[in-house]
Scaffold this motif. Structure first.
Motif, mmCIF file in Angstrom:
data_model
loop_
_atom_site.group_PDB
_atom_site.id
_atom_site.type_symbol
_atom_site.label_atom_id
_atom_site.label_comp_id
_atom_site.label_asym_id
_atom_site.label_seq_id
_atom_site.Cartn_x
_atom_site.Cartn_y
_atom_site.Cartn_z
ATOM 1 N N GLN A 78 -4.270 4.743 -1.611
ATOM 2 C CA GLN A 78 -5.205 5.597 -0.667
ATOM 3 C C GLN A 78 -4.730 7.151 -0.246
ATOM 4 N N TYR A 135 -9.616 7.961 2.157
ATOM 5 C CA TYR A 135 -9.823 7.904 3.660
ATOM 6 C C TYR A 135 -10.088 9.226 4.522
ATOM 7 N N LEU A 158 0.414 5.603 0.726
ATOM 8 C CA LEU A 158 -0.654 6.479 1.050
ATOM 9 C C LEU A 158 -0.347 7.772 1.036
ATOM 10 N N ALA A 212 -8.774 4.719 -3.221
ATOM 11 C CA ALA A 212 -9.532 4.649 -1.957
ATOM 12 C C ALA A 212 -9.175 6.030 -1.471
ATOM 13 N N GLU A 229 0.715 -1.330 -0.185
ATOM 14 C CA GLU A 229 -0.133 0.152 -0.142
ATOM 15 C C GLU A 229 0.767 1.286 -0.053
#
Length: 900
Positions: free
Chosen positions: A343, A376, A257, A374, A255
């Motif tokens: 994300q 958040y 971020l 995505a 992942e």
């Protein structure tokens, strides 16, 4: 083949092996982690340290806080304790960890307690964990203790759980880079029991602690955080082990971020939330700030919040990126796709209904437009009240008053102009005229002034030009509709004009910065010397940043020296010098607003080149309490990069010149060795052969043969003597030791002396002499002039043999000209100047080489030492031969016949 591919796929991870290799010279950090004070971290650490001491390991206690616990004090007995550094702070003496003493002692293992402690202002580092980092870089193993609430990413979580604000924190990277993390854990009931027994705090302090921090709920939550963070650290170690040993396993896609950092009050909350999320996912993360509308320049408080949030992101282990653009969601998504972000972390938007209607909400736009990423959203529980959040900077009262006054005046002028036009032309609709003040206010004073002008225009048009006039009433429905449309058009026009103004201002700022960098690059490109490069950099940095600039470079001896400064700086105080050395040695910023010696006035940045860090640049900002803005930060980075490149280029030029000189010296040395090997061996061989014949044959030789051998010995010895004399003359000329006499010289005498000497050496050579009558005297050295003429006759004999040589002397205006001409094959035109170079023996059209290549070079040196000049001409006679021309100035004769 399949087996080979299988073995290749199962090879160890190169990055993991590289990380393992890089950790060899660095000290090892062991962290004893606990959920709260009193769980026994220091006790467990000292117990293991005593066991290491018994095993023969060099253990030193750098600093341990016992808090009056007898069991802990008993464990220190028998261990070497490093003396603490005493500092006077706010009228009292405090004791701090002495890092310099620790580095001088340099044990194998040192105990440093209270990792999150804040040092006194006079210390080299503001935080103790930075002292520990320096020890680790020096190769010293460190054991330390830490409570879970002191981790930077968990500070706000702990504050919400316990209600206590955590002010001393440690970056998460310290725990992530630790070699070992040992969890010291006890149950909350056992910890409360120890607290009541007085084993943690004194009774009064313990009573207050059980009412606030030490509650069963708080301790349970802190214990969970400690267990989870330790489990994450163990998982990281396990993954590293698997990669280093090529053990197969399921490797999921990692992942990545991205956290959006803005100027809102809750920016740091969002950054901490992103750090926790990244730690939980074991993923790298980036903090991104997109500059729009130039708000940082107009709102210093907003700029400071952004800089604080980005600095926090760096401390928490994230990368920091800056971008600029007007379409904020589009720029964020564009960067996210470029960096393969999975994300996006963003704070919950507090946009108004109109802002959401106009798609001004960053959160909703990111959710709507990020189809494959995505989003958040961080809720701001326990955050500041909504009233404190402002999407746009609030103008000052003076600016707001000017904007409103401009709207009133512009609308008033428009009303007057419309009244005149209406009285003269009787136009059916004058509403379009009222768009002029709206656009004027938007362009000159911004959106707020345009909004006020649109509302005032709406009211003025209704009052003065809509029937019934001079009343705020509307008689016809279509007129009401027209006014509403006019208001909407005016507001949208003002908004668009204001946006154009903001973009033009931002573009002008960027153009100014680009022009400034262009001028700076042009100055650097034209600066050939190192001093010019450094001076241009210091002056440009001072002019651009309004900050004092100083540049220090490290010469070969390794000590930093001030090279240039503007305004001038003579020397640095000890603290500033230490910060400069730290930036040079550690390749990281030091000084003002950094983690190392932050109280000094300069911030030192390393100057990095491909050959390493060659120096540092110090900046003293104009406002010491305010951090550098993003624009100034980018400008400073660009200046340092350009300066480092220019310094490296200047050093390369100097090294190239030195290399060329060394290459030329090597060439001369090789030519000298070649010449010596030939010109010394030939006469020596002739002398040796003649002497051998005389010794072996003796009286059996005919007298005439013996005489010929003795003459040969004499000639070759003379030849050898002349060669050695030429070498000595050349060395005297090059070293500057040649000091010719400045006396009056009779050229005729010098010519006759040279011919007599030449006749002894070359008896078969014929020399013709032609000297003009009443030839004036020249000022020089008669011996040196005779040497020059002899060398020219020697050179003529080498290349022309026993043919006739001609010496001619005459006056030519203010000069006396002496020529020596031979009837040899001549010199190629391209070599007329090169024949005066050392060891050059070419130039003949037939390609033959003779001599050592020193004669004409010595002639030039001697003639120029006497103030004359020498040139070569070819052909000289009947398309053959060479003429060497000497020119000497005629001295002025003063009164009494004395030469001036």
């Amino acid at each position: 083949m399949a087996q080979t591919e299988k073995n290749f796929d199962r090879r160890p991870d190169p990055d993991a092996l590289l990380a393992l290799t890089d950790s060899g010279s660095r000290g090892k950090l062991r962290v004893f982690l606990g959920a709260a004070p009193g769980v026994g971290k220091t006790y467990a650490m000292l117990a293991k340290a005593r066991a290491c001491k018994l095993d023969g390991i060099d253990v030193v206690v750098g600093l341990v806080e016992t808090h009056g616990r007898r069991e802990t004090e008993a464990l220190i007995e028998g261990l070497e304790i490093l003396p603490r550094r005493k500092i006077e702070y706010r009228g009292r003496i405090i004791e701090e960890f002495d890092i310099d003493a620790a580095l001088a002692r340099r044990p194998k293992l040192i105990i440093v307690d209270e990792l999150a402690h804040t040092n006194a202002p006079d210390n080299r580092h503001p935080k103790r964990w930075q002292d520990v980092e320096e020890l680790l870089e020096a190769g010293v193993d460190v054991w330390t203790a830490l409570n879970i609430q002191h981790l930077e990413s968990l500070a706000d979580v702990v504050s919400r759980i316990t209600g206590v604000i955590v002010r001393e924190t440690v970056p998460d990277t310290v725990l992530q880079d630790a070699t070992d993390v040992i969890l010291v854990d006890i149950t909350p009931d056992e910890l409360l029991h120890r607290l009541k027994e007085g084993k943690v705090y004194v009774p009064e302090t313990a009573r207050r602690a059980t009412q606030n921090f030490f509650t069963p709920g708080n301790l349970t939550a802190l214990r969970e955080l400690a267990l989870r963070r330790t489990a994450d650290r163990v998982d990281d170690q396990m993954i590293d082990y698997l990669r280093q040993n090529a053990i197969e396993g399921p490797w999921a896609t990692s992942e990545r971020l991205l956290v959006c950092v803005g100027g809102v009050v809750s920016a740091e909350l969002v950054v901490r939330a992103a750090a926790r999320l990244a730690t939980g996912l074991n993923a790298p993360w980036i903090a991104l700030h997109v500059e729009t509308r130039g708000q940082e320049e107009s709102d210093p408080e907003r700029a400071k919040r952004i800089e604080d949030a980005l600095a926090l992101a760096e401390r928490l282990g994230g990368d920091v990126e800056r971008r600029s653009g007007y379409d904020l969601p589009g720029e964020v998504l564009r960067f996210a796709r470029q960096e393969n972000i999975t994300q996006i972390v963003v704070g919950r938007s507090r946009a108004t209904f109109l802002a959401r209607l106009m798609r001004w909400s960053l959160t909703e736009e990111l959710v709507r437009r990020s189809n494959d990423i995505a989003v958040y959203v961080v809720t701001e529980a326990h955050g500041p009240p909504i009233a404190e959040r402002r999407a746009l900077p609030r103008p000052s009262r003076i600016e707001a008053g000017i904007a409103l006054l401009a709207a009133l005046l512009s609308v008033g002028v428009t009303v007057g102009a419309a009244q005149l036009i209406d009285a003269w032309l009787r136009l059916p609709n004058l509403s379009m005229m009222f768009l002029v003040p709206v656009i004027f206010c938007a362009v000159q004073y911004g959106l707020s002034s345009a909004a006020a002008a649109s509302v005032l225009s709406f009211l003025a048009f209704d009052f003065f030009f809509v029937d019934p006039r001079y009343e705020f009433t509307i008689s016809q429905p279509h007129e009401f509709f027209s006014l509403i449309v006019f208001l909407a058009v005016a507001f949208v026009t003002g908004m668009l004009a204001s946006r154009v103004r903001q973009q033009s201002l931002a573009m002008a700022t960027r153009m100014q910065a680009a022009q400034s960098m262009f001028e700076f690059s042009r100055k650097l490109s034209g600066a050939g010397k190192l001093d010019d490069v450094l001076w241009a950099a210091a002056v440009h940095a001072q002019k651009t940043l309004q900050a004092q600039c100083i540049v220090l470079l490290r010469p070969d001896d390794g000590e930093l020296n001030i090279q240039t400064a503007w305004p001038p700086v003579d020397q640095l105080n000890p603290g500033e010098a230490s910060a400069a050395r730290w930036a040079l040695e550690k390749d990281e910023p030091a000084g003002w607003k950094t983690g190392t010696l932050p109280n000094v006035r300069f911030q030192f940045r390393p100057l990095e080149t491909p050959r390493g860090v060659i120096g540092v640049c110090g900046i003293e900002p104009r406002l010491a309490k305010e951090p550098l803005s993003s624009q100034d930060e980018n400008m400073l980075t660009s200046i340092l990069e350009q300066t480092a490149i220019a310094i490296d280029r200047s050093l390369l030029v100097d090294e190239s010149v030195k290399a060329s000189a060394l290459e030329e010296n090597e060439k001369v040395r090789n030519m000298l060795l070649a010449s010596l090997s030939h010109d010394l061996r030939t006469p020596l061989a002739s002398i040796t052969g003649a002497v051998t014949s005389l010794l072996q044959l003796g009286d059996r030789m005919q007298p005439t043969d013996r005489q010929d051998l003795l003459v040969s010995i004499e000639e070759e010895a003379g030849r050898l003597s002349r060669f050695v004399a030429n070498l000595l003359d050349m060395s005297r000329i090059e070293s500057g030791a040649l000091a010719p006499r400045r006396e009056l010289v009779d050229i005729g005498e010098a010519v006759r002396s040279a011919i007599e000497r030449s006749a002894k050496v070359f008896p078969k050579q014929t020399v013709s002499v032609s000297i003009a009558r009443d030839l004036p005297l020249i000022r020089g050295d008669s011996a040196l002039l005779g040497q020059v003429l002899f060398n020219l006759l020697d050179n003529a004999h080498k290349y022309a043999g026993d043919s006739n040589a001609i010496i001619h002397a005459r006056r030519d205006g203010p000069d006396v000209v002496i020529t020596v001409t031979d009837e040899g094959p001549g010199i190629k035109p391209a070599d007329l100047e090169r024949i005066f170079e050392k060891f050059y023996r070419g130039g003949r059209p037939d390609g033959r080489k003779a001599g050592t290549g020193l004669g004409l070079s010595i002639c030039r040196g001697l003639v120029e030492a006497m103030g004359g000049s020498i040139v070569a001409q070819s052909p000289a006679i009947r398309r053959r031969g060479t003429r060497i021309v000497l020119r000497f100035p005629v001295p002025e004769i003063g009164k009494g016949g004395v030469a001036a």
